[in-house]
Design an enzyme around this catalytic site. Structure first.
Site: not given
Length: 268
Positions: A157, A144
């Protein structure tokens, strides 16, 4: 740019394939002539995706919880029994987060790391012998832009996505001489249901959409860009809007400027 590779008849195994990025990637790979193996927990949702693909009969659904090692081993056996080989493995299954560090329990920290890091590592290690035996194939990880930048509300995350990126870099160096290629994909905001399922500090799904995701790239555009980049042998693939690309560029050029930008950004 002319594409170097072709997906015609190649076996592409995609995790997290029941919705979002995984579903879009499956549809694009099928369009390009691949035999797609769809994996996620819910077999009924996978079947819906399979039927939406070009030539549905060429594709198979193999349900598994990727954080369950026995289920992963069993899924791997099923894929080899039915397809005989694996040309691409796309580690896409993941779990996001929307919580401040101060509000995030250790249990939630570990849950995110389990899905976004350890389960990807285990699946890849399970499948690796097949790639090494074939002396060919590509292993791709969906990291990401958050894993390159680190922002508020996404600490665990961001950390997990950064961890899988570095693990993938080490893997690339180790298997390069064996004909196995490794790519890492860094999506920015793409319109999916990721923020509905993102965990809050107590580990419960957030249950609503984020504005930034709602205004993100269409999943089909994301998938076309990614598959094209993978066919061209790209190893570092950033797919997002102008803001995310600027952030990635700034992270290399001037980290301190980036940190100031993130502090001011509306990221919740």
């Amino acid at each position: 740019m002319a594409q170097q590779g072709s997906l015609s008849n190649k076996v592409v195994w995609i995790t997290g394939a029941s919705s979002g990025l995984g579903k879009a990637l499956a549809q694009e790979c099928a369009l390009q002539g691949a035999q797609v193996v769809l994996t996620a927990r819910r077999v009924d949702e996978l079947e819906k995706v399979r039927l939406s693909l070009t030539n549905p009969d060429r594709h198979i659904c193999v349900s598994a919880d990727i954080s369950n090692e026995n289920q992963v081993r069993h899924a791997y056996e099923q894929v080899l029994n039915q397809k005989g080989r694996i040309d691409w493995l796309i580690n896409n299954a993941g779990l996001s987060q929307r919580a401040l560090i101060a509000d995030t329990t250790m249990q939630t920290e570990r849950a995110i790391m389990e899905v976004d890091y350890f389960s990807q590592v285990f699946l890849t290690k399970t499948v690796l012998p097949t790639f090494l035996k074939q002396k060919s194939g590509r292993i791709a990880f969906v990291s990401s832009v958050a894993g390159l930048l680190g922002t508020q509300y996404r600490a665990s995350y961001s950390a997990a996505k950064a961890a899988i990126h570095m693990w993938a870099n080490s893997l690339r160096a180790e298997v390069a001489q064996d004909g196995v290629d490794v790519s890492v994909i860094f999506p920015g905001f793409v319109k999916t249901n990721v923020s509905f399922n993102a965990l809050d500090g107590a580990g419960k799904p957030q249950g609503h959409q984020d504005e930034a995701i709602e205004n993100g790239l269409e999943p089909e555009v994301f998938a076309k860009t990614v598959v094209s980049a993978l066919l061209n042998g790209e190893e570092y693939i950033v797919v997002g809007g102008t803001k995310e690309k600027l952030g990635v560029w700034m992270s290399r050029l001037s980290p301190s400027t980036l940190y100031k930008m993130i502090r001011k950004a509306k990221v919740k």
